[in-house]
Design a protein around this motif. Structure first.
Motif, PDB file in Angstrom:
ATOM      1  N   GLU A  46     -16.069 -15.988  44.962  1.00  0.00           N
ATOM      2  CA  GLU A  46     -16.162 -16.015  43.442  1.00  0.00           C
ATOM      3  C   GLU A  46     -17.310 -15.991  42.649  1.00  0.00           C
ATOM      4  OE1 GLU A  46     -13.987 -14.214  41.034  1.00  0.00           O
ATOM      5  OE2 GLU A  46     -12.702 -14.782  42.711  1.00  0.00           O
ATOM      6  N   ALA A  47     -18.175 -16.833  43.251  1.00  0.00           N
ATOM      7  CA  ALA A  47     -19.421 -16.913  42.416  1.00  0.00           C
ATOM      8  C   ALA A  47     -20.497 -15.740  42.816  1.00  0.00           C
ATOM      9  CB  ALA A  47     -20.105 -18.375  43.105  1.00  0.00           C
ATOM     10  N   MET A  48     -20.128 -15.182  44.119  1.00  0.00           N
ATOM     11  CA  MET A  48     -20.815 -14.264  44.624  1.00  0.00           C
ATOM     12  C   MET A  48     -20.510 -12.824  43.744  1.00  0.00           C
ATOM     13  SD  MET A  48     -21.776 -12.863  48.515  1.00  0.00           S
ATOM     14  CE  MET A  48     -22.818 -14.282  48.932  1.00  0.00           C
ATOM     15  N   VAL A  49     -19.402 -12.683  43.687  1.00  0.00           N
ATOM     16  CA  VAL A  49     -18.879 -11.673  42.779  1.00  0.00           C
ATOM     17  C   VAL A  49     -19.517 -11.567  41.371  1.00  0.00           C
ATOM     18  CG1 VAL A  49     -16.866 -10.410  41.460  1.00  0.00           C
ATOM     19  CG2 VAL A  49     -16.618 -11.277  43.882  1.00  0.00           C
ATOM     20  N   THR A  50     -19.388 -12.730  40.850  1.00  0.00           N
ATOM     21  CA  THR A  50     -20.167 -12.959  39.397  1.00  0.00           C
ATOM     22  C   THR A  50     -21.777 -12.558  39.703  1.00  0.00           C
ATOM     23  OG1 THR A  50     -18.585 -14.793  39.033  1.00  0.00           O
ATOM     24  CG2 THR A  50     -20.452 -14.382  37.610  1.00  0.00           C
ATOM     25  N   ALA A  51     -22.233 -13.078  40.744  1.00  0.00           N
ATOM     26  CA  ALA A  51     -23.774 -12.898  40.762  1.00  0.00           C
ATOM     27  C   ALA A  51     -23.834 -11.253  41.083  1.00  0.00           C
ATOM     28  CB  ALA A  51     -24.304 -13.859  41.980  1.00  0.00           C
ATOM     29  N   LEU A  52     -23.183 -10.836  41.751  1.00  0.00           N
ATOM     30  CA  LEU A  52     -23.325  -9.177  42.318  1.00  0.00           C
ATOM     31  C   LEU A  52     -23.381  -8.525  40.815  1.00  0.00           C
ATOM     32  CD1 LEU A  52     -21.746  -8.738  45.458  1.00  0.00           C
ATOM     33  CD2 LEU A  52     -23.898  -8.268  45.119  1.00  0.00           C
ATOM     34  N   ASN A  53     -22.421  -8.894  40.167  1.00  0.00           N
ATOM     35  CA  ASN A  53     -21.943  -8.075  38.789  1.00  0.00           C
ATOM     36  C   ASN A  53     -23.119  -8.032  37.894  1.00  0.00           C
ATOM     37  OD1 ASN A  53     -19.472  -6.684  39.165  1.00  0.00           O
ATOM     38  ND2 ASN A  53     -18.381  -8.472  38.836  1.00  0.00           N
ATOM     39  N   ASP A  54     -23.670  -9.261  38.044  1.00  0.00           N
ATOM     40  CA  ASP A  54     -24.720  -9.402  36.801  1.00  0.00           C
ATOM     41  C   ASP A  54     -26.052  -8.597  37.346  1.00  0.00           C
ATOM     42  OD1 ASP A  54     -23.208 -11.317  35.439  1.00  0.00           O
ATOM     43  OD2 ASP A  54     -24.198 -13.148  36.174  1.00  0.00           O
ATOM     44  N   ALA A  55     -26.305  -8.652  38.785  1.00  0.00           N
ATOM     45  CA  ALA A  55     -27.507  -8.226  39.360  1.00  0.00           C
ATOM     46  C   ALA A  55     -27.246  -6.828  39.061  1.00  0.00           C
ATOM     47  CB  ALA A  55     -27.549  -8.503  40.869  1.00  0.00           C
ATOM     48  N   LEU A  56     -26.139  -6.077  39.171  1.00  0.00           N
ATOM     49  CA  LEU A  56     -25.672  -4.760  39.182  1.00  0.00           C
ATOM     50  C   LEU A  56     -26.021  -4.155  37.664  1.00  0.00           C
ATOM     51  CD1 LEU A  56     -22.891  -4.537  41.745  1.00  0.00           C
ATOM     52  CD2 LEU A  56     -25.247  -3.559  41.981  1.00  0.00           C
ATOM     53  N   GLY A  57     -25.371  -5.249  36.704  1.00  0.00           N
ATOM     54  CA  GLY A  57     -25.752  -4.711  35.348  1.00  0.00           C
ATOM     55  C   GLY A  57     -24.581  -3.652  34.987  1.00  0.00           C
ATOM     56  N   LYS A  58     -25.234  -2.626  34.602  1.00  0.00           N
ATOM     57  CA  LYS A  58     -24.829  -1.307  34.257  1.00  0.00           C
ATOM     58  C   LYS A  58     -24.486  -0.283  35.123  1.00  0.00           C
ATOM     59  CE  LYS A  58     -24.749  -1.724  29.098  1.00  0.00           C
ATOM     60  NZ  LYS A  58     -25.308  -2.074  27.975  1.00  0.00           N
ATOM     61  N   THR A  59     -25.131  -0.666  36.218  1.00  0.00           N
ATOM     62  CA  THR A  59     -24.676   0.616  37.345  1.00  0.00           C
ATOM     63  C   THR A  59     -23.299   0.660  37.741  1.00  0.00           C
ATOM     64  OG1 THR A  59     -26.799  -0.798  38.221  1.00  0.00           O
ATOM     65  CG2 THR A  59     -25.568   1.048  39.703  1.00  0.00           C
ATOM     66  N   HIS A  60     -22.905   2.005  37.731  1.00  0.00           N
ATOM     67  CA  HIS A  60     -21.531   2.341  38.318  1.00  0.00           C
ATOM     68  C   HIS A  60     -21.245   1.679  39.677  1.00  0.00           C
ATOM     69  CE1 HIS A  60     -17.784   4.350  38.208  1.00  0.00           C
ATOM     70  NE2 HIS A  60     -18.068   5.016  39.123  1.00  0.00           N
TER      71      HIS A  60
ATOM     72  N   ILE B 208     -18.344  -7.523  52.371  1.00  0.00           N
ATOM     73  CA  ILE B 208     -19.629  -8.478  52.309  1.00  0.00           C
ATOM     74  C   ILE B 208     -18.597  -9.684  52.596  1.00  0.00           C
ATOM     75  CG2 ILE B 208     -21.055 -10.066  50.924  1.00  0.00           C
ATOM     76  CD1 ILE B 208     -21.336  -7.448  48.968  1.00  0.00           C
ATOM     77  N   LEU B 209     -19.229 -10.400  53.762  1.00  0.00           N
ATOM     78  CA  LEU B 209     -18.353 -11.640  54.281  1.00  0.00           C
ATOM     79  C   LEU B 209     -19.204 -12.929  53.861  1.00  0.00           C
ATOM     80  CD1 LEU B 209     -17.862 -10.085  57.606  1.00  0.00           C
ATOM     81  CD2 LEU B 209     -16.058 -10.797  56.405  1.00  0.00           C
ATOM     82  N   CYS B 210     -18.488 -13.920  53.442  1.00  0.00           N
ATOM     83  CA  CYS B 210     -19.367 -15.088  52.865  1.00  0.00           C
ATOM     84  C   CYS B 210     -18.283 -16.125  52.856  1.00  0.00           C
ATOM     85  CB  CYS B 210     -19.781 -14.734  51.499  1.00  0.00           C
ATOM     86  SG  CYS B 210     -18.464 -14.700  50.254  1.00  0.00           S
ATOM     87  N   PRO B 211     -18.871 -17.611  52.869  1.00  0.00           N
ATOM     88  CA  PRO B 211     -17.993 -18.442  52.723  1.00  0.00           C
ATOM     89  C   PRO B 211     -16.906 -18.581  51.762  1.00  0.00           C
ATOM     90  CG  PRO B 211     -20.260 -19.491  52.628  1.00  0.00           C
ATOM     91  CD  PRO B 211     -20.248 -17.821  52.573  1.00  0.00           C
ATOM     92  N   HIS B 212     -15.542 -18.797  51.994  1.00  0.00           N
ATOM     93  CA  HIS B 212     -14.470 -18.395  50.961  1.00  0.00           C
ATOM     94  C   HIS B 212     -14.635 -19.179  49.606  1.00  0.00           C
ATOM     95  CE1 HIS B 212     -10.264 -19.025  49.411  1.00  0.00           C
ATOM     96  NE2 HIS B 212      -9.996 -17.838  50.209  1.00  0.00           N
ATOM     97  N   SER B 213     -15.185 -20.486  49.719  1.00  0.00           N
ATOM     98  CA  SER B 213     -15.433 -21.073  48.705  1.00  0.00           C
ATOM     99  C   SER B 213     -16.476 -20.464  47.566  1.00  0.00           C
ATOM    100  CB  SER B 213     -15.911 -22.589  48.871  1.00  0.00           C
ATOM    101  OG  SER B 213     -16.866 -22.578  49.362  1.00  0.00           O
ATOM    102  N   GLY B 214     -17.567 -19.702  48.103  1.00  0.00           N
ATOM    103  CA  GLY B 214     -18.513 -19.057  47.296  1.00  0.00           C
ATOM    104  C   GLY B 214     -18.172 -17.585  46.937  1.00  0.00           C
TER     105      GLY B 214
END
Lengths: 187, 109
Positions: A83-97, A75-81
């Motif tokens: 870390e926030a995107m990782v958090t958002a993805l982890n939240d959205a994925l929840g308990k999915t492996h 996933i390519l995104c702005p450098h400053s964003g």
């Protein structure tokens, strides 16, 4: 807070095509079972980009997603964003492996730009750079002695990503390939 | 040069993009097995002139392991197939049979 700098600080050189280091770029590696609806939805919701098919790279605004292997996306995104995107993805994925990790500072990104960009790239990678290779396709291969992935932004521009530890090598080898006098004129 | 089609990313990868993984379809004999079985697992390898099955890894690519069926004499590649299998798929066997009637390799033919 430390001051982030890219591997070669935007160095660039002009031969028969222009080779430049693209500076800071957010990159996230995501590994998961990409065919599951929950994963697909999480990625689309957070990045705004659909999950790409085999060897496909999709763009939407500042975000892009490239297909790296059957269970891995870049996933390519702005450098400053990133870390926030990782958090958002982890939240959205929840308990999915799944594994989501910010690799922005472990990578380097280059552009090879010019009418003969295909020639410059073809000297380095064992890939068919003929007209079959078009924007929208991402290919992982090797460039000279190091692994890299590349895709076309438009008909005259390739983007190349590699590990930051080999950024100097990658830049130098691209620069040599692009040296004036080294035109091939094949493509 | 050897060119194999990676079944995972669909590209024609040449030898320099791949790393070899030795013989395919080797059954592991671990703790508790007989000395003969263990020795065979460690050291017993085919060295055929003709049809051969190998493991390859698309190292400078998608990074996945896969199987390849090829001829050691002519370097002809009969096909590649996924790693998650204990024996070559029938389709690959049929392709080999069409070109090398009567072939056999370990227990396969």
């Amino acid at each position: 807070m430390s001051n982030s700098v890219s591997a070669l600080n935007g160095e660039n050189v002009k031969g028969f095509v222009q080779v430049s280091e693209l500076g800071l770029q957010g990159m996230i590696t995501l590994r998961a079972n990409l065919s599951t609806p929950k994963v697909k939805k999480a990625i689309k919701d957070v990045t705004g980009v659909l999950v790409p098919k085999m060897r496909q790279i999709l763009h939407d605004g500042d975000n892009s997603i490239g297909w790296m292997s059957p269970d891995e996306l870049l996933i390519l995104c702005p450098h400053s964003g990133a870390e926030a995107m990782v958090t958002a993805l982890n939240d959205a994925l929840g308990k999915t492996h799944a594994l989501v990790i910010n690799v922005s500072d472990a990578r380097a990104m280059f552009a090879v730009k010019g009418a003969d960009a295909r020639d410059a790239m073809a000297k380095l990678a064992p890939t068919d750079f003929g007209m079959g290779f078009q924007p929208g396709e991402i290919r992982r291969s090797r460039l000279a002695q190091v692994a890299g992935a590349f895709w076309m932004v438009d008909q005259e521009t390739f983007n190349v990503v590699c590990f930051r530890s080999v950024a100097r090598y990658m830049f130098d080898v691209l620069a040599v390939s692009a040296e004036k006098g080294g035109e091939v004129g094949y493509f | 040069m050897l060119i194999l089609d990676c079944p995972y990313c669909g590209t024609s990868a040449d030898e320099t993009e791949l790393s070899p993984g030795g013989e395919a379809h080797i059954k592991r004999y671990g703790p508790g097995s007989s000395d003969t079985d263990f020795e065979g697992y460690l050291f017993g390898r085919e060295n055929p002139k003709g049809v051969h099955f190998e493991r390859w890894r698309h190292a400078n690519g998608c990074g996945k392991w896969f199987h390849a069926a090829r001829c050691t004499m002519t370097l002809e590649v009969f096909g590649t197939y996924a790693a998650q299998t204990f024996e070559p798929p029938q389709e690959i066997k049929d392709k080999i049979s069409a070109k090398r009637p009567g072939w056999s390799w370990r227990d396969f033919s």
